[in-house]
Design an enzyme around this catalytic site. Sequence first.
Site, short mmCIF file in Angstrom:
data_model
loop_
_atom_site.label_atom_id
_atom_site.label_comp_id
_atom_site.label_asym_id
_atom_site.label_seq_id
_atom_site.Cartn_x
_atom_site.Cartn_y
_atom_site.Cartn_z
N LEU A 74 40.04 22.02 51.57
CA LEU A 74 41.18 21.84 50.66
C LEU A 74 41.59 23.11 49.93
CD1 LEU A 74 40.22 18.33 49.25
CD2 LEU A 74 41.66 18.90 51.22
N CYS A 75 41.00 24.25 50.30
CA CYS A 75 41.39 25.52 49.69
C CYS A 75 42.70 26.02 50.28
CB CYS A 75 40.32 26.58 49.94
SG CYS A 75 38.90 26.43 48.86
N HIS A 76 43.49 26.66 49.44
CA HIS A 76 44.73 27.27 49.90
C HIS A 76 44.41 28.62 50.53
CE1 HIS A 76 46.13 24.42 46.87
NE2 HIS A 76 47.27 24.41 47.54
N MET A 112 36.77 30.09 44.45
CA MET A 112 36.17 29.64 45.71
C MET A 112 35.92 30.82 46.63
SD MET A 112 35.46 26.54 45.33
CE MET A 112 34.83 26.35 46.99
N GLU A 113 36.81 31.79 46.63
CA GLU A 113 36.63 32.99 47.44
C GLU A 113 35.42 33.79 46.95
OE1 GLU A 113 40.42 31.29 48.36
OE2 GLU A 113 39.49 31.69 46.43
N ASP A 127 19.45 35.44 57.15
CA ASP A 127 19.46 35.60 58.61
C ASP A 127 18.74 36.88 59.03
OD1 ASP A 127 20.33 35.05 61.37
OD2 ASP A 127 21.59 36.83 61.05
#
Length: 153
Positions: A74-76, A112-113, A127
Amino acid sequence: MKLSHLDEAGRARMVDVGDKPISARTAVAAGAIRMTAEAFRLVADEAVAKGDVLAVSEVAGTLAAKRTAELIPLCHPLGLDHVAVETSLDETLPGVRVRASVKAVGRTGVEMEALTAVSVALLTVYDMVKAADPAMVIADVHVVEKQKVPRPT
């Protein structure tokens, strides 16, 4: 509190930001990964077989910030003006701390980024070091700050 990502029927939806004013947006996020002292020493001595853990994780975090909308449904999608991912060794953990700063001009925030940058940078550390310590713990991923500065009209 009403969640903006839900419609009247409770279904998930992308928020319509079309009517929001354009403003300068910044966000900073941080997190850490704890590892054994032996694994920490390998990272600090740049002796990990896969290469320079800190440099690779910084690049991975930067790339992840730019692809956040592809990962979080749902992120733009945003045109980011700047992403800075900084890693640092912390012997007190022992482990690596990651901090990401993101800037954009737009109608929605960039937290969010920043969170995605930190998360992927930490996953990259995992990793690259998992052969030395498969029990590493990623922790404390959080937004440190976010700001919105209206643009002069």
